[in-house]
Design a protein around this motif. Structure first.
Motif, PDB file in Angstrom:
ATOM      1  N   THR A 144     -11.327   3.501 -66.661  1.00 34.05           N
ATOM      2  CA  THR A 144     -12.325   2.450 -66.493  1.00 34.05           C
ATOM      3  C   THR A 144     -12.952   2.550 -65.112  1.00 34.05           C
ATOM      4  OG1 THR A 144     -10.778   0.861 -65.551  1.00 34.05           O
ATOM      5  CG2 THR A 144     -10.982   0.924 -67.981  1.00 34.05           C
ATOM      6  N   ARG A 145     -14.076   1.897 -64.959  1.00 32.46           N
ATOM      7  CA  ARG A 145     -14.740   1.892 -63.666  1.00 32.46           C
ATOM      8  C   ARG A 145     -13.848   1.279 -62.591  1.00 32.46           C
ATOM      9  NH1 ARG A 145     -17.904  -1.748 -64.533  1.00 32.46           N
ATOM     10  NH2 ARG A 145     -17.055  -3.294 -63.119  1.00 32.46           N
ATOM     11  N   VAL A 146     -13.186   0.181 -62.915  1.00 28.94           N
ATOM     12  CA  VAL A 146     -12.322  -0.487 -61.943  1.00 28.94           C
ATOM     13  C   VAL A 146     -11.180   0.425 -61.516  1.00 28.94           C
ATOM     14  CG1 VAL A 146     -10.724  -2.413 -61.599  1.00 28.94           C
ATOM     15  CG2 VAL A 146     -12.905  -2.807 -62.754  1.00 28.94           C
ATOM     16  N   ALA A 147     -10.578   1.108 -62.487  1.00 26.13           N
ATOM     17  CA  ALA A 147      -9.477   2.011 -62.170  1.00 26.13           C
ATOM     18  C   ALA A 147      -9.957   3.177 -61.314  1.00 26.13           C
ATOM     19  CB  ALA A 147      -8.835   2.520 -63.453  1.00 26.13           C
ATOM     20  N   LEU A 148     -11.133   3.710 -61.632  1.00 27.02           N
ATOM     21  CA  LEU A 148     -11.658   4.818 -60.847  1.00 27.02           C
ATOM     22  C   LEU A 148     -11.969   4.379 -59.421  1.00 27.02           C
ATOM     23  CD1 LEU A 148     -12.617   7.783 -60.804  1.00 27.02           C
ATOM     24  CD2 LEU A 148     -14.904   6.918 -61.310  1.00 27.02           C
ATOM     25  N   ASP A 149     -12.586   3.227 -59.264  1.00 28.95           N
ATOM     26  CA  ASP A 149     -12.899   2.734 -57.927  1.00 28.95           C
ATOM     27  C   ASP A 149     -11.633   2.637 -57.075  1.00 28.95           C
ATOM     28  OD1 ASP A 149     -15.536   2.520 -58.653  1.00 28.95           O
ATOM     29  OD2 ASP A 149     -15.549   0.330 -58.818  1.00 28.95           O
ATOM     30  N   ALA A 163     -19.054  11.039 -53.366  1.00 29.99           N
ATOM     31  CA  ALA A 163     -19.801  10.548 -54.528  1.00 29.99           C
ATOM     32  C   ALA A 163     -19.282  11.271 -55.765  1.00 29.99           C
ATOM     33  CB  ALA A 163     -21.294  10.791 -54.356  1.00 29.99           C
ATOM     34  N   ILE A 164     -19.252  10.567 -56.891  1.00 29.00           N
ATOM     35  CA  ILE A 164     -18.648  11.137 -58.089  1.00 29.00           C
ATOM     36  C   ILE A 164     -19.478  10.792 -59.319  1.00 29.00           C
ATOM     37  CG2 ILE A 164     -17.138   9.134 -58.478  1.00 29.00           C
ATOM     38  CD1 ILE A 164     -14.948  11.164 -59.355  1.00 29.00           C
ATOM     39  N   ALA A 165     -19.538  11.724 -60.248  1.00 27.09           N
ATOM     40  CA  ALA A 165     -20.207  11.506 -61.528  1.00 27.09           C
ATOM     41  C   ALA A 165     -19.299  12.013 -62.641  1.00 27.09           C
ATOM     42  CB  ALA A 165     -21.552  12.225 -61.570  1.00 27.09           C
ATOM     43  N   VAL A 189     -21.833   7.103 -62.475  1.00 22.52           N
ATOM     44  CA  VAL A 189     -22.296   7.674 -61.213  1.00 22.52           C
ATOM     45  C   VAL A 189     -21.991   6.645 -60.126  1.00 22.52           C
ATOM     46  CG1 VAL A 189     -24.263   8.497 -59.873  1.00 22.52           C
ATOM     47  CG2 VAL A 189     -24.161   8.962 -62.326  1.00 22.52           C
ATOM     48  N   ALA A 190     -21.337   7.070 -59.066  1.00 23.01           N
ATOM     49  CA  ALA A 190     -21.004   6.124 -58.002  1.00 23.01           C
ATOM     50  C   ALA A 190     -20.856   6.862 -56.684  1.00 23.01           C
ATOM     51  CB  ALA A 190     -19.710   5.373 -58.322  1.00 23.01           C
ATOM     52  N   ALA A 191     -21.060   6.151 -55.602  1.00 16.46           N
ATOM     53  CA  ALA A 191     -20.889   6.693 -54.255  1.00 16.46           C
ATOM     54  C   ALA A 191     -20.028   5.732 -53.453  1.00 16.46           C
ATOM     55  CB  ALA A 191     -22.241   6.896 -53.579  1.00 16.46           C
ATOM     56  N   TYR A 192     -19.241   6.305 -52.558  1.00 20.76           N
ATOM     57  CA  TYR A 192     -18.265   5.518 -51.802  1.00 20.76           C
ATOM     58  C   TYR A 192     -18.303   5.914 -50.332  1.00 20.76           C
ATOM     59  CZ  TYR A 192     -16.362   5.139 -56.558  1.00 20.76           C
ATOM     60  OH  TYR A 192     -16.198   4.933 -57.914  1.00 20.76           O
ATOM     61  N   GLY A 193     -18.072   4.955 -49.467  1.00 23.43           N
ATOM     62  CA  GLY A 193     -17.953   5.238 -48.053  1.00 23.43           C
ATOM     63  C   GLY A 193     -19.280   5.296 -47.330  1.00 23.43           C
ATOM     64  N   LYS A 194     -19.344   6.129 -46.292  1.00 20.12           N
ATOM     65  CA  LYS A 194     -20.463   6.143 -45.354  1.00 20.12           C
ATOM     66  C   LYS A 194     -21.258   7.437 -45.463  1.00 20.12           C
ATOM     67  CE  LYS A 194     -17.584   5.708 -41.925  1.00 20.12           C
ATOM     68  NZ  LYS A 194     -17.025   5.542 -40.547  1.00 20.12           N
ATOM     69  N   ARG A 195     -22.534   7.340 -45.106  1.00 19.86           N
ATOM     70  CA  ARG A 195     -23.375   8.530 -45.091  1.00 19.86           C
ATOM     71  C   ARG A 195     -23.662   9.039 -43.688  1.00 19.86           C
ATOM     72  NH1 ARG A 195     -28.955   7.611 -44.218  1.00 19.86           N
ATOM     73  NH2 ARG A 195     -29.663   5.450 -44.381  1.00 19.86           N
ATOM     74  N   ASN A 196     -23.313   8.260 -42.678  1.00 21.57           N
ATOM     75  CA  ASN A 196     -23.542   8.701 -41.299  1.00 21.57           C
ATOM     76  C   ASN A 196     -22.646   7.916 -40.349  1.00 21.57           C
ATOM     77  OD1 ASN A 196     -24.796   6.154 -40.979  1.00 21.57           O
ATOM     78  ND2 ASN A 196     -26.821   7.006 -41.424  1.00 21.57           N
ATOM     79  N   ALA A 197     -22.682   8.288 -39.079  1.00 18.85           N
ATOM     80  CA  ALA A 197     -21.816   7.668 -38.080  1.00 18.85           C
ATOM     81  C   ALA A 197     -22.141   6.202 -37.843  1.00 18.85           C
ATOM     82  CB  ALA A 197     -21.906   8.448 -36.772  1.00 18.85           C
ATOM     83  N   LYS A 198     -23.371   5.789 -38.160  1.00 21.38           N
ATOM     84  CA  LYS A 198     -23.741   4.383 -38.008  1.00 21.38           C
ATOM     85  C   LYS A 198     -23.062   3.505 -39.037  1.00 21.38           C
ATOM     86  CE  LYS A 198     -28.173   4.915 -38.379  1.00 21.38           C
ATOM     87  NZ  LYS A 198     -29.622   4.574 -38.425  1.00 21.38           N
TER      88      LYS A 198
END
Length: 389
Positions: free
Chosen positions: A29-34, A50-52, A62-71
């Motif tokens: 499930t989405r919750v379990a994957l998260d 990011a995972i698909a 399709v989902a993305a997690y965390g940060k894309r840059n130092a900011k």
């Protein structure tokens, strides 16, 4: 162009039910994957991932997690990330369209596509130093099949040679040894030999065809608004490289949303004949080494080789508990990507990591989504890789 609203709605839906059959591994499930991704990222010390997921040939998450840059800006499903060597599989898909059209022949010597000997063409920044091969006539026997199966005899790149010169280390076609330089040679065949613009061909044949609006073989200024930098092994931030020339070996920028659509199209064999798809994802050449790198390592004695592991055309193929599968990785000092498919039930996982430490979590996450597949992780990354449980 797909609707971003549609993407968001897709992410809110539960996953599709697994295919019928008692042996089917249930897609989580989405919750379990998260929860699993969060735990895996923490254990791997990865800042962004990011995972698909593709099931029965359809994108189901399709989902993305965390940060894309130092900011600390969030990584999103439409954040532009570096594709690294996933580029090679997309390039191979393009090449196989040209093969179907009769413009390329997998087994025709590449020298026959040029007006003069390959070694008479000057070395150029965008291509390999072909004059280095002048003293070795074996280049005349190299074919597109050799280049797509990493059996040209080249090192990964000429600049990695002690003297920086391109050379052939074994008879072409006789063994596997990963070579980005080989893919650059095939790009040269297409551009100089056939007179085609590879970037334009990939744009038309792949990115436009499958609705991949944020994917390109060269840098685009509009990518800057939502762009992922990367993290290296020591935690240092590496700014995104704005690649200004097309490189078949790995210049593609993309997003997890776009790669999900490509993976779904690929596992469905869209745009290619059934026999072409079968050839791409079937054993073409045995893989005979203990690991992928260093690329020119000695071959293992025959009894020690993994008999189900082989080069396909642009991907690596294997047999596992769920039957036939294939995969392709992508890596640089601040990037870790993987794309794994099992043909049964047309299931795939694509993971793009803008932190190279995300690679430690790949076996755990792929297994969590797909079950035991038999992906050759130790061969891909070497015995010293610190995978997390």
């Amino acid at each position: 162009m797909r609707s971003l609203i549609g993407i968001c709605l897709l992410a809110l839906l539960p996953f599709a039910a697994p295919a019928a059959g008692p042996a089917a591994h249930a897609i989580p499930t989405r919750v379990a994957l998260d929860a699993e991704v969060a735990a895996a990222m923490k254990a791997a010390q990865a800042n962004g991932l990011a995972i698909a997921i593709i099931d029965e040939g359809k994108v189901v998450h399709v989902a993305a997690y965390g940060k894309r840059n130092a900011k600390g800006d969030p990584l999103q499903a439409d954040t532009v990330m570096y594709g690294a060597s996933l580029t090679k599989a997309v390039f191979a898909y393009t090449v196989m369209q040209l093969v179907e059209e009769g413009r390329l022949d997998l087994d025709r010597p590449i020298g026959e596509y040029f007006d003069q000997p390959l070694t008479d063409y000057p070395a150029e920044d965008a291509y390999g130093p072909w004059p280095d091969l002048a003293g070795d006539s074996r280049w005349k026997g190299i074919t597109a099949r050799h280049l797509l199966t990493h059996s040209s005899g080249f090192a990964n790149f000429a600049f990695l040679e002690p003297d920086g010169k391109l050379r052939i280390h074994f008879d072409p076609g006789t063994r596997y040894a990963y070579s980005g330089e080989g893919l650059i040679l095939l790009q040269y065949v297409i551009e100089r030999g056939l007179g085609l613009d590879l970037g334009a061909e990939m744009q038309r044949r792949v990115f436009d065809r499958f609705g991949m609006p944020n994917t390109s073989m060269i840098w685009r200024a509009d990518f800057a608004a939502n762009l992922a930098d990367g993290w290296m092994e020591d935690g240092t931030v590496e700014p995104h490289d704005e690649r200004g020339r097309v490189r078949a070996a790995g210049s593609m920028d993309t997003t997890i949303t776009d790669m999900a659509d490509f993976a779904a199209a690929y596992i469905n064999g869209e745009g290619l004949r059934a026999d072409t798809f079968a050839a791409m994802t079937s054993p073409q050449l045995p893989i005979t080494t203990a690991s992928q790198f260093p690329s020119l390592q000695d071959e293992l004695p025959a009894p020690q080789r993994r008999k189900d592991l082989a080069a396909g055309l642009g991907v690596v193929v294997f047999d596992g508990p769920q039957g036939a599968g294939f995969y392709k990785g992508g890596h640089n000092d601040s990037t870790g990507n993987t794309w794994v498919c099992v043909k049964q039930r047309k299931r795939c996982v694509v993971i793009l990591g803008n932190d190279v430490r995300a690679e430690r979590a790949f076996p755990r996450l792929v297994s969590f989504v797909l079950g035991d597949t038999g992906v050759p992780w130790r061969w891909e990354y070497g015995a010293g890789k610190g995978f997390i449980d």
